[in-house]
Write a protein that holds these residues in place. Structure first.
Motif, PDB file in Angstrom:
ATOM      1  N   TYR A 122       6.378   8.289 -10.897  1.00 33.90           N
ATOM      2  CA  TYR A 122       6.909   8.044  -9.561  1.00 33.90           C
ATOM      3  C   TYR A 122       8.078   8.995  -9.343  1.00 33.90           C
ATOM      4  O   TYR A 122       8.640   9.545 -10.295  1.00 33.90           O
ATOM      5  CB  TYR A 122       7.360   6.575  -9.402  1.00 33.90           C
ATOM      6  CG  TYR A 122       8.338   6.127 -10.459  1.00 33.90           C
ATOM      7  CD1 TYR A 122       9.708   6.226 -10.268  1.00 33.90           C
ATOM      8  CD2 TYR A 122       7.878   5.630 -11.684  1.00 33.90           C
ATOM      9  CE1 TYR A 122      10.604   5.850 -11.256  1.00 33.90           C
ATOM     10  CE2 TYR A 122       8.762   5.245 -12.675  1.00 33.90           C
ATOM     11  CZ  TYR A 122      10.118   5.358 -12.453  1.00 33.90           C
ATOM     12  OH  TYR A 122      11.002   4.994 -13.432  1.00 33.90           O
ATOM     13  N   SER A 135       3.049  -6.440  -3.310  1.00 38.14           N
ATOM     14  CA  SER A 135       3.640  -5.103  -3.436  1.00 38.14           C
ATOM     15  C   SER A 135       4.679  -5.089  -4.550  1.00 38.14           C
ATOM     16  O   SER A 135       5.410  -6.069  -4.743  1.00 38.14           O
ATOM     17  CB  SER A 135       4.313  -4.668  -2.130  1.00 38.14           C
ATOM     18  OG  SER A 135       3.368  -4.482  -1.104  1.00 38.14           O
ATOM     19  N   ARG A 146      11.853   0.484  -2.160  1.00 39.15           N
ATOM     20  CA  ARG A 146      10.530   1.085  -1.964  1.00 39.15           C
ATOM     21  C   ARG A 146       9.450   0.068  -2.294  1.00 39.15           C
ATOM     22  O   ARG A 146       9.514  -0.601  -3.326  1.00 39.15           O
ATOM     23  CB  ARG A 146      10.370   2.309  -2.852  1.00 39.15           C
ATOM     24  CG  ARG A 146      11.162   3.511  -2.395  1.00 39.15           C
ATOM     25  CD  ARG A 146      10.843   4.724  -3.253  1.00 39.15           C
ATOM     26  NE  ARG A 146      11.768   4.855  -4.363  1.00 39.15           N
ATOM     27  CZ  ARG A 146      11.608   5.709  -5.371  1.00 39.15           C
ATOM     28  NH1 ARG A 146      10.530   6.470  -5.429  1.00 39.15           N
ATOM     29  NH2 ARG A 146      12.502   5.792  -6.329  1.00 39.15           N
ATOM     30  N   PHE A 147       8.454  -0.035  -1.437  1.00 40.51           N
ATOM     31  CA  PHE A 147       7.325  -0.929  -1.652  1.00 40.51           C
ATOM     32  C   PHE A 147       6.126  -0.082  -2.067  1.00 40.51           C
ATOM     33  O   PHE A 147       5.733   0.852  -1.338  1.00 40.51           O
ATOM     34  CB  PHE A 147       7.009  -1.716  -0.383  1.00 40.51           C
ATOM     35  CG  PHE A 147       8.049  -2.748  -0.039  1.00 40.51           C
ATOM     36  CD1 PHE A 147       7.766  -4.098  -0.160  1.00 40.51           C
ATOM     37  CD2 PHE A 147       9.313  -2.367   0.398  1.00 40.51           C
ATOM     38  CE1 PHE A 147       8.716  -5.065   0.151  1.00 40.51           C
ATOM     39  CE2 PHE A 147      10.273  -3.321   0.705  1.00 40.51           C
ATOM     40  CZ  PHE A 147       9.979  -4.666   0.588  1.00 40.51           C
ATOM     41  N   LEU A 148       5.558  -0.392  -3.229  1.00 37.77           N
ATOM     42  CA  LEU A 148       4.491   0.402  -3.816  1.00 37.77           C
ATOM     43  C   LEU A 148       3.260  -0.456  -4.083  1.00 37.77           C
ATOM     44  O   LEU A 148       3.372  -1.661  -4.355  1.00 37.77           O
ATOM     45  CB  LEU A 148       4.960   1.030  -5.132  1.00 37.77           C
ATOM     46  CG  LEU A 148       6.286   1.791  -5.132  1.00 37.77           C
ATOM     47  CD1 LEU A 148       6.662   2.176  -6.553  1.00 37.77           C
ATOM     48  CD2 LEU A 148       6.205   3.018  -4.245  1.00 37.77           C
ATOM     49  N   ASP A 149       2.089   0.165  -4.022  1.00 34.58           N
ATOM     50  CA  ASP A 149       0.859  -0.471  -4.463  1.00 34.58           C
ATOM     51  C   ASP A 149       0.899  -0.521  -5.986  1.00 34.58           C
ATOM     52  O   ASP A 149       0.934   0.531  -6.633  1.00 34.58           O
ATOM     53  CB  ASP A 149      -0.338   0.342  -3.978  1.00 34.58           C
ATOM     54  CG  ASP A 149      -1.675  -0.258  -4.380  1.00 34.58           C
ATOM     55  OD1 ASP A 149      -1.742  -0.975  -5.402  1.00 34.58           O
ATOM     56  OD2 ASP A 149      -2.677   0.018  -3.689  1.00 34.58           O
ATOM     57  N   THR A 152      -1.900   1.668  -7.792  1.00 36.94           N
ATOM     58  CA  THR A 152      -1.907   3.131  -7.676  1.00 36.94           C
ATOM     59  C   THR A 152      -0.515   3.737  -7.674  1.00 36.94           C
ATOM     60  O   THR A 152      -0.369   4.939  -7.861  1.00 36.94           O
ATOM     61  CB  THR A 152      -2.605   3.551  -6.381  1.00 36.94           C
ATOM     62  OG1 THR A 152      -1.829   3.077  -5.255  1.00 36.94           O
ATOM     63  CG2 THR A 152      -4.022   2.966  -6.312  1.00 36.94           C
ATOM     64  N   ARG A 154       1.197   4.183  -5.122  1.00 35.55           N
ATOM     65  CA  ARG A 154       1.420   4.879  -3.853  1.00 35.55           C
ATOM     66  C   ARG A 154       2.425   4.106  -3.019  1.00 35.55           C
ATOM     67  O   ARG A 154       2.371   2.884  -2.931  1.00 35.55           O
ATOM     68  CB  ARG A 154       0.105   5.024  -3.070  1.00 35.55           C
ATOM     69  CG  ARG A 154      -0.899   5.963  -3.710  1.00 35.55           C
ATOM     70  CD  ARG A 154      -2.030   6.293  -2.733  1.00 35.55           C
ATOM     71  NE  ARG A 154      -3.033   7.135  -3.345  1.00 35.55           N
ATOM     72  CZ  ARG A 154      -4.150   6.691  -3.901  1.00 35.55           C
ATOM     73  NH1 ARG A 154      -4.398   5.391  -3.919  1.00 35.55           N
ATOM     74  NH2 ARG A 154      -5.023   7.522  -4.433  1.00 35.55           N
ATOM     75  N   GLU A 155       3.359   4.839  -2.412  1.00 34.21           N
ATOM     76  CA  GLU A 155       4.377   4.194  -1.598  1.00 34.21           C
ATOM     77  C   GLU A 155       3.771   3.674  -0.303  1.00 34.21           C
ATOM     78  O   GLU A 155       3.037   4.376   0.392  1.00 34.21           O
ATOM     79  CB  GLU A 155       5.508   5.168  -1.297  1.00 34.21           C
ATOM     80  CG  GLU A 155       6.684   4.522  -0.597  1.00 34.21           C
ATOM     81  CD  GLU A 155       7.894   5.429  -0.487  1.00 34.21           C
ATOM     82  OE1 GLU A 155       8.555   5.394   0.569  1.00 34.21           O
ATOM     83  OE2 GLU A 155       8.182   6.162  -1.461  1.00 34.21           O
ATOM     84  N   GLN A 156       4.113   2.425   0.025  1.00 33.72           N
ATOM     85  CA  GLN A 156       3.620   1.791   1.241  1.00 33.72           C
ATOM     86  C   GLN A 156       4.646   1.820   2.365  1.00 33.72           C
ATOM     87  O   GLN A 156       4.305   2.038   3.526  1.00 33.72           O
ATOM     88  CB  GLN A 156       3.232   0.342   0.937  1.00 33.72           C
ATOM     89  CG  GLN A 156       2.118   0.203  -0.099  1.00 33.72           C
ATOM     90  CD  GLN A 156       1.963  -1.213  -0.609  1.00 33.72           C
ATOM     91  OE1 GLN A 156       2.950  -1.945  -0.768  1.00 33.72           O
ATOM     92  NE2 GLN A 156       0.739  -1.632  -0.860  1.00 33.72           N
ATOM     93  N   LYS A 157       5.899   1.584   2.020  1.00 38.26           N
ATOM     94  CA  LYS A 157       6.969   1.602   3.024  1.00 38.26           C
ATOM     95  C   LYS A 157       8.306   1.586   2.315  1.00 38.26           C
ATOM     96  O   LYS A 157       8.385   1.417   1.097  1.00 38.26           O
ATOM     97  CB  LYS A 157       6.862   0.400   3.965  1.00 38.26           C
ATOM     98  CG  LYS A 157       7.111  -0.934   3.276  1.00 38.26           C
ATOM     99  CD  LYS A 157       7.123  -2.075   4.282  1.00 38.26           C
ATOM    100  CE  LYS A 157       7.443  -3.409   3.602  1.00 38.26           C
ATOM    101  NZ  LYS A 157       7.522  -4.521   4.568  1.00 38.26           N
ATOM    102  N   ARG A 158       9.368   1.756   3.101  1.00 37.58           N
ATOM    103  CA  ARG A 158      10.737   1.629   2.611  1.00 37.58           C
ATOM    104  C   ARG A 158      11.522   0.743   3.568  1.00 37.58           C
ATOM    105  O   ARG A 158      11.298   0.760   4.782  1.00 37.58           O
ATOM    106  CB  ARG A 158      11.432   2.988   2.496  1.00 37.58           C
ATOM    107  CG  ARG A 158      10.803   3.918   1.487  1.00 37.58           C
ATOM    108  CD  ARG A 158      11.685   5.115   1.200  1.00 37.58           C
ATOM    109  NE  ARG A 158      11.064   6.023   0.233  1.00 37.58           N
ATOM    110  CZ  ARG A 158      11.729   6.864  -0.539  1.00 37.58           C
ATOM    111  NH1 ARG A 158      13.054   6.931  -0.448  1.00 37.58           N
ATOM    112  NH2 ARG A 158      11.093   7.646  -1.385  1.00 37.58           N
TER     113      ARG A 158
END
Length: 254
Positions: A122, A135, A146-149, A152, A154-158
């Motif tokens: 990351y 998340s 930071r919100f991540l899957d 994976t 992968r960043e979803q949102k902040r």
């Protein structure tokens, strides 16, 4: 309650913005005291199925461990590579997910036996982690979560954490409790309770005096570590190099 005013004025990023609005403020009472390994540089803490799980830092000494609450001793552990500085940990499904400080490397372990299941990468630093509505929420010392899957990464949102209009930095260890994100603020005795949708700080919890009670000393021996036993509604806290771990309850909320 003056600690809250001092906290609000000291850690907020932009002194030119208006003063923060009033929020709920709570103290604490000690319910129970337990032993804790004073050699543990506590970075992450959570409760699962009758045990505490702890992630610790420092190069060459970082580990995750399943702890016996009554004795504070490790029942099982897994060490990180000597060149990695361990940070927060959380449970996702049958995995423990942990991050490192400046390595940009995260780890997965089986929660059953703490055997490694793989790594991931990351961007930026890793401080605290927790799970909210599927998340993985990651703090990195900045005012942003930071919100991540978790599958994976992968960043979803902040979301920017704010007390009123002011961003709150130094967000460290995280724990999800009843829909809120609770967070240690590094180098303070304050826990903030955060709305994960808006980022608003909705409550401050003052744990002043707990470090002294624990008999901890030194600049590094700061409050850090929040764990929630959802079944029995028990709240545990500790700190870096503290010889005690506490079950506490909130008190005197105004």
């Amino acid at each position: 309650m003056m600690v809250f005013l001092a906290f609000a004025l000291a850690l907020l990023a932009d002194p030119a913005t208006p003063a923060p609005p009033p929020v709920e403020r709570c103290g604490y009472r000690i319910v129970q005291t337990y032993p804790h390994d004073a050699a543990s540089f506590t970075q992450g803490l959570f409760w699962d199925d009758g045990h505490l799980y702890e992630g610790t830092g420092q190069y060459g000494r970082s580990r995750i461990a399943r702890l016996d609450l009554r004795t504070g001793k490790a029942l099982a552990e897994a060490k990180l590579p000597a060149d990695q500085f361990g940070e927060g940990i959380t449970r996702w499904g049958e995995q423990i997910i942990g991050v490192t400080w400046q390595n940009g490397v995260g780890h997965r372990w089986s929660i059953k036996d703490l055997k490694p299941l793989g790594n991931f990468t990351y961007d930026g630093e890793g401080w605290g982690v927790t799970m909210v509505d599927g998340s993985l929420v990651l703090s990195d010392g900045s005012p942003e979560l930071r919100f991540l899957d978790p599958a994976t990464m992968r960043e979803q949102k902040r979301v920017t954490v704010r007390l009123g209009d002011r961003p709150v930095g130094m967000i460290n260890e995280l724990e999800a409790i009843d829909g809120q994100v609770w967070a240690n603020i590094w180098m303070t005795d304050v826990i903030v309770r955060i709305d994960p949708v808006s980022g608003a700080v909705v409550s401050l919890v003052d744990l002043s005096g707990l470090k002294t009670d624990a008999g901890a000393s030194g600049a590094d021996s700061v409050l850090n570590g929040i764990a929630w036993d959802a079944k029995k509604k028990r709240l545990f806290v500790t700190g870096k190099y503290w010889p005690k771990l506490y079950e506490i309850a909130l008190a005197d909320c105004v």
